[in-house]
Scaffold this motif. Structure first.
Motif, PDB file in Angstrom:
ATOM      1  N   ILE A   1      22.193 -36.991  21.529  1.00 50.32           N
ATOM      2  CA  ILE A   1      21.198 -36.303  20.701  1.00 50.32           C
ATOM      3  C   ILE A   1      20.921 -37.097  19.431  1.00 50.32           C
ATOM      4  O   ILE A   1      19.762 -37.240  18.997  1.00 50.32           O
ATOM      5  CB  ILE A   1      21.672 -34.870  20.382  1.00 50.32           C
ATOM      6  N   GLN A   2      21.969 -37.632  18.838  1.00 49.75           N
ATOM      7  CA  GLN A   2      21.796 -38.469  17.647  1.00 49.75           C
ATOM      8  C   GLN A   2      20.929 -39.691  17.968  1.00 49.75           C
ATOM      9  O   GLN A   2      20.038 -40.064  17.191  1.00 49.75           O
ATOM     10  CB  GLN A   2      23.163 -38.915  17.129  1.00 49.75           C
ATOM     11  N   GLU A   3      21.181 -40.323  19.107  1.00 49.43           N
ATOM     12  CA  GLU A   3      20.403 -41.505  19.507  1.00 49.43           C
ATOM     13  C   GLU A   3      18.951 -41.136  19.775  1.00 49.43           C
ATOM     14  O   GLU A   3      18.027 -41.864  19.367  1.00 49.43           O
ATOM     15  CB  GLU A   3      21.025 -42.131  20.753  1.00 49.43           C
ATOM     16  N   LEU A   4      18.715 -40.037  20.451  1.00 50.21           N
ATOM     17  CA  LEU A   4      17.349 -39.601  20.726  1.00 50.21           C
ATOM     18  C   LEU A   4      16.586 -39.339  19.425  1.00 50.21           C
ATOM     19  O   LEU A   4      15.408 -39.709  19.295  1.00 50.21           O
ATOM     20  CB  LEU A   4      17.368 -38.340  21.592  1.00 50.21           C
ATOM     21  N   ASP A   5      17.248 -38.717  18.463  1.00 49.63           N
ATOM     22  CA  ASP A   5      16.625 -38.489  17.154  1.00 49.63           C
ATOM     23  C   ASP A   5      16.254 -39.803  16.489  1.00 49.63           C
ATOM     24  O   ASP A   5      15.158 -39.949  15.922  1.00 49.63           O
ATOM     25  CB  ASP A   5      17.570 -37.695  16.246  1.00 49.63           C
ATOM     26  N   ALA A   6      17.164 -40.773  16.546  1.00 47.11           N
ATOM     27  CA  ALA A   6      16.912 -42.071  15.925  1.00 47.11           C
ATOM     28  C   ALA A   6      15.739 -42.786  16.587  1.00 47.11           C
ATOM     29  O   ALA A   6      14.902 -43.399  15.902  1.00 47.11           O
ATOM     30  CB  ALA A   6      18.174 -42.932  16.001  1.00 47.11           C
ATOM     31  N   GLN A   7      15.658 -42.707  17.904  1.00 47.08           N
ATOM     32  CA  GLN A   7      14.566 -43.376  18.602  1.00 47.08           C
ATOM     33  C   GLN A   7      13.221 -42.687  18.344  1.00 47.08           C
ATOM     34  O   GLN A   7      12.185 -43.365  18.236  1.00 47.08           O
ATOM     35  CB  GLN A   7      14.863 -43.431  20.103  1.00 47.08           C
ATOM     36  N   ARG A   8      13.210 -41.379  18.229  1.00 55.04           N
ATOM     37  CA  ARG A   8      11.969 -40.684  17.887  1.00 55.04           C
ATOM     38  C   ARG A   8      11.512 -41.067  16.489  1.00 55.04           C
ATOM     39  O   ARG A   8      10.318 -41.271  16.241  1.00 55.04           O
ATOM     40  CB  ARG A   8      12.156 -39.164  17.998  1.00 55.04           C
ATOM     41  N   GLN A   9      12.463 -41.161  15.561  1.00 52.93           N
ATOM     42  CA  GLN A   9      12.115 -41.539  14.195  1.00 52.93           C
ATOM     43  C   GLN A   9      11.556 -42.958  14.157  1.00 52.93           C
ATOM     44  O   GLN A   9      10.556 -43.225  13.477  1.00 52.93           O
ATOM     45  CB  GLN A   9      13.354 -41.437  13.296  1.00 52.93           C
ATOM     46  N   ALA A  10      12.180 -43.872  14.895  1.00 54.78           N
ATOM     47  CA  ALA A  10      11.707 -45.257  14.921  1.00 54.78           C
ATOM     48  C   ALA A  10      10.306 -45.367  15.518  1.00 54.78           C
ATOM     49  O   ALA A  10       9.516 -46.250  15.153  1.00 54.78           O
ATOM     50  CB  ALA A  10      12.688 -46.118  15.713  1.00 54.78           C
ATOM     51  N   ALA A  11       9.979 -44.480  16.460  1.00 56.23           N
ATOM     52  CA  ALA A  11       8.671 -44.501  17.115  1.00 56.23           C
ATOM     53  C   ALA A  11       7.647 -43.621  16.405  1.00 56.23           C
ATOM     54  O   ALA A  11       6.517 -43.479  16.887  1.00 56.23           O
ATOM     55  CB  ALA A  11       8.824 -44.050  18.557  1.00 56.23           C
ATOM     56  N   ASN A  12       8.020 -43.030  15.278  1.00 54.44           N
ATOM     57  CA  ASN A  12       7.141 -42.129  14.530  1.00 54.44           C
ATOM     58  C   ASN A  12       6.669 -40.952  15.390  1.00 54.44           C
ATOM     59  O   ASN A  12       5.515 -40.520  15.317  1.00 54.44           O
ATOM     60  CB  ASN A  12       5.934 -42.889  13.969  1.00 54.44           C
ATOM     61  N   VAL A  13       7.589 -40.448  16.201  1.00 55.47           N
ATOM     62  CA  VAL A  13       7.320 -39.281  17.028  1.00 55.47           C
ATOM     63  C   VAL A  13       7.848 -38.048  16.304  1.00 55.47           C
ATOM     64  O   VAL A  13       8.902 -38.114  15.658  1.00 55.47           O
ATOM     65  CB  VAL A  13       8.006 -39.439  18.407  1.00 55.47           C
ATOM     66  N   PRO A  14       7.154 -36.924  16.360  1.00 52.65           N
ATOM     67  CA  PRO A  14       7.635 -35.715  15.679  1.00 52.65           C
ATOM     68  C   PRO A  14       9.058 -35.370  16.094  1.00 52.65           C
ATOM     69  O   PRO A  14       9.423 -35.496  17.270  1.00 52.65           O
ATOM     70  CB  PRO A  14       6.659 -34.634  16.131  1.00 52.65           C
ATOM     71  N   PRO A  15       9.877 -34.947  15.150  1.00 54.54           N
ATOM     72  CA  PRO A  15      11.266 -34.604  15.479  1.00 54.54           C
ATOM     73  C   PRO A  15      11.341 -33.380  16.377  1.00 54.54           C
ATOM     74  O   PRO A  15      10.418 -32.560  16.421  1.00 54.54           O
ATOM     75  CB  PRO A  15      11.902 -34.330  14.111  1.00 54.54           C
ATOM     76  N   VAL A  16      12.456 -33.269  17.081  1.00 56.80           N
ATOM     77  CA  VAL A  16      12.729 -32.137  17.956  1.00 56.80           C
ATOM     78  C   VAL A  16      13.982 -31.434  17.459  1.00 56.80           C
ATOM     79  O   VAL A  16      14.981 -32.089  17.161  1.00 56.80           O
ATOM     80  CB  VAL A  16      12.926 -32.598  19.418  1.00 56.80           C
ATOM     81  N   LYS A  17      13.910 -30.121  17.332  1.00 53.57           N
ATOM     82  CA  LYS A  17      15.075 -29.371  16.895  1.00 53.57           C
ATOM     83  C   LYS A  17      15.971 -29.120  18.099  1.00 53.57           C
ATOM     84  O   LYS A  17      15.629 -28.361  19.004  1.00 53.57           O
ATOM     85  CB  LYS A  17      14.679 -28.046  16.253  1.00 53.57           C
ATOM     86  N   ALA A  18      17.109 -29.788  18.120  1.00 56.40           N
ATOM     87  CA  ALA A  18      18.019 -29.666  19.255  1.00 56.40           C
ATOM     88  C   ALA A  18      18.772 -28.338  19.203  1.00 56.40           C
ATOM     89  O   ALA A  18      18.964 -27.752  18.137  1.00 56.40           O
ATOM     90  CB  ALA A  18      19.013 -30.834  19.257  1.00 56.40           C
ATOM     91  N   ASN A  19      19.198 -27.904  20.356  1.00 56.30           N
ATOM     92  CA  ASN A  19      19.934 -26.647  20.486  1.00 56.30           C
ATOM     93  C   ASN A  19      21.415 -26.915  20.212  1.00 56.30           C
ATOM     94  O   ASN A  19      22.240 -26.932  21.120  1.00 56.30           O
ATOM     95  CB  ASN A  19      19.732 -26.094  21.903  1.00 56.30           C
ATOM     96  N   LEU A  20      21.753 -27.130  18.943  1.00 55.99           N
ATOM     97  CA  LEU A  20      23.091 -27.588  18.602  1.00 55.99           C
ATOM     98  C   LEU A  20      24.151 -26.506  18.763  1.00 55.99           C
ATOM     99  O   LEU A  20      25.342 -26.824  18.878  1.00 55.99           O
ATOM    100  CB  LEU A  20      23.096 -28.136  17.170  1.00 55.99           C
ATOM    101  N   ASP A  21      23.734 -25.234  18.791  1.00 58.12           N
ATOM    102  CA  ASP A  21      24.718 -24.174  19.013  1.00 58.12           C
ATOM    103  C   ASP A  21      25.441 -24.363  20.340  1.00 58.12           C
ATOM    104  O   ASP A  21      26.616 -24.007  20.476  1.00 58.12           O
ATOM    105  CB  ASP A  21      24.025 -22.803  18.999  1.00 58.12           C
ATOM    106  N   LEU A  22      24.757 -24.911  21.320  1.00 61.22           N
ATOM    107  CA  LEU A  22      25.369 -25.133  22.629  1.00 61.22           C
ATOM    108  C   LEU A  22      26.625 -25.999  22.493  1.00 61.22           C
ATOM    109  O   LEU A  22      27.669 -25.709  23.082  1.00 61.22           O
ATOM    110  CB  LEU A  22      24.349 -25.792  23.560  1.00 61.22           C
ATOM    111  N   TYR A  23      26.527 -27.049  21.704  1.00 60.50           N
ATOM    112  CA  TYR A  23      27.629 -28.011  21.605  1.00 60.50           C
ATOM    113  C   TYR A  23      28.739 -27.490  20.689  1.00 60.50           C
ATOM    114  O   TYR A  23      29.920 -27.753  20.929  1.00 60.50           O
ATOM    115  CB  TYR A  23      27.075 -29.364  21.154  1.00 60.50           C
ATOM    116  N   ASN A  24      28.347 -26.721  19.663  1.00 57.26           N
ATOM    117  CA  ASN A  24      29.368 -26.061  18.851  1.00 57.26           C
ATOM    118  C   ASN A  24      30.128 -25.026  19.673  1.00 57.26           C
ATOM    119  O   ASN A  24      31.348 -24.899  19.563  1.00 57.26           O
ATOM    120  CB  ASN A  24      28.723 -25.395  17.627  1.00 57.26           C
ATOM    121  N   ASN A  25      29.410 -24.287  20.513  1.00 61.18           N
ATOM    122  CA  ASN A  25      30.075 -23.322  21.392  1.00 61.18           C
ATOM    123  C   ASN A  25      31.010 -24.022  22.368  1.00 61.18           C
ATOM    124  O   ASN A  25      32.089 -23.517  22.689  1.00 61.18           O
ATOM    125  CB  ASN A  25      29.038 -22.498  22.152  1.00 61.18           C
ATOM    126  N   ALA A  26      30.579 -25.178  22.861  1.00 61.89           N
ATOM    127  CA  ALA A  26      31.428 -25.941  23.781  1.00 61.89           C
ATOM    128  C   ALA A  26      32.725 -26.368  23.113  1.00 61.89           C
ATOM    129  O   ALA A  26      33.794 -26.350  23.730  1.00 61.89           O
ATOM    130  CB  ALA A  26      30.673 -27.160  24.299  1.00 61.89           C
TER     131      ALA A  26
END
Length: 355
Positions: free
Chosen positions: A311-336
């Motif tokens: 998820i961190q890598e995907l965010d970085a690549q979107r930022q580098a490509a000037n693509v709108p950010p995506v809000k990840a469902n981070l509760d899933l991973y905290n629950n895990a």
């Protein structure tokens, strides 16, 4: 609560672990990055990343390069001197190994056959009989279109869809949310109180394999952030999943709980992220114009750590490509992490880059 099938009851699992944490876990929480709150403590995750700038050409993997990458990664992860010793430390020749792939996006953006071929070759070199290796995903049609049936014939190994294999009535995930059952679900067409609240584990997973190796692509998923280890294995192993798939809050709860079923999580010995190419837009469609070539493979025993790094890598690549950010469902991973499937706090993930 443990049901008679020895599986986990979804509507009580979170409460069970919250009570257990309150009694035994440290009483303080550290607010770190977006993946917090995370428990303080010594728990660490180890991730091995191997990179080869020549691993692909024109978005196509080079099999010899990929094979060498898998060899370097598996020996480093296990600390063994040889490939045979490395694989034998994870599996035995008596095991039946299920190699879980994510095939729906096809061979260019889903799990790439070249990566699976390298793992299969390692297992064969370690002495596993070909018929003890199963390349699998939920639907056989996706496996065929992604090239895995051809690959299986090449090596003489098996290939199977978990949906086509049918479902085990004694192993299931249970939650009060009733599903709209579709053809192929175990309880489809049945009429009785309580029908539709269970998701049954495929017989392929429950009855035919003793160990699982999970290989997922570095590809975005709009509802859960990444089509990663937790999501791919959980929803690829059970029926009656349409009731979850369009609701991020439900997915954040049920994906970790399904993954935690003993017939799934207890059998996973290795997780691999196919990061040869990172697709940061498109979800389940192949969109190479929204992709970046990374030429990496990522290995860990911890599925959660790999997913949050993805998820961190995907965010970085979107930022580098000037693509709108995506809000990840981070509760899933905290629950895990709360139910001890792995580490979601980036500060407690140790990444070792393999030359």
């Amino acid at each position: 609560m443990i049901v008679e099938s020895n599986e986990i009851r979804g509507d009580s699992l979170v409460m069970f672990f919250l009570v257990a944490l309150a009694a035994f876990a440290p009483k303080t929480f550290a607010v770190t990055n977006d993946f917090s709150p995370a428990r303080t403590g010594p728990l660490q995750a180890q991730v091995f990343i191997v990179q080869d700038p020549e691993a692909t050409g024109s978005f196509e993997p080079r099999p010899n390069r990929v094979q060498a990458m898998v060899t370097r990664a598996i020996t480093n992860l296990t600390g063994k001197a040889t490939v045979l010793e490395a694989w034998r430390s994870l599996v035995s020749t008596q095991d039946t190994i299920g190699i879980k792939v994510f095939s729906e996006p096809g061979p260019n953006s889903g799990t790439r056959p070249a990566v699976v071929a390298a793992v299969v070759q390692g297992l064969l070199d370690a002495g596993l009989p070909p018929d003890h290796i199963i390349i699998w995903d939920k639907r056989q049609i996706d496996l065929r279109l992604a090239g895995f049936i051809t690959l299986a014939k090449q090596f003489g190994v098996r290939v199977a869809g978990s949906a086509e294999a049918g479902y085990d009535e004694t192993k299931f995930y249970d939650t009060p949310l009733l599903g709209n059952l579709v053809w192929g679900d175990l309880e489809f067409g049945k009429k009785s109180a309580g029908f539709g609240r269970k998701s049954f584990v495929s017989k392929l997973v429950a009855d035919q394999m003793t160990k699982i190796i999970n290989i997922t692509p570095l590809m975005n998923h709009n509802e859960v952030g990444v089509a990663g280890n937790l999501f791919s294995l959980a929803l690829g192993s059970v029926d009656n999943t349409t009731r979850f798939e369009s609701d991020p809050e439900r997915l954040a709860r049920v994906v970790p709980e399904i993954y935690a079923l003993p017939s799934l999580s207890d059998r996973v010995v290795l997780n691999i992220v196919d990061a040869l190419i990172c697709q940061y837009e498109g979800e389940e469609r192949s969109l190479l114009h929204y992709s970046t070539v990374l030429n990496q493979l990522r290995f860990s025993r911890d599925p959660v750590a790999l997913d949050v790094l993805s998820i961190q890598e995907l965010d970085a690549q979107r930022q580098a490509a000037n693509v709108p950010p995506v809000k990840a469902n981070l509760d899933l991973y905290n629950n895990a992490e709360l139910i001890e499937l792995g580490v979601s706090d980036l500060r407690r993930i140790h990444v070792q880059n393999i030359p």
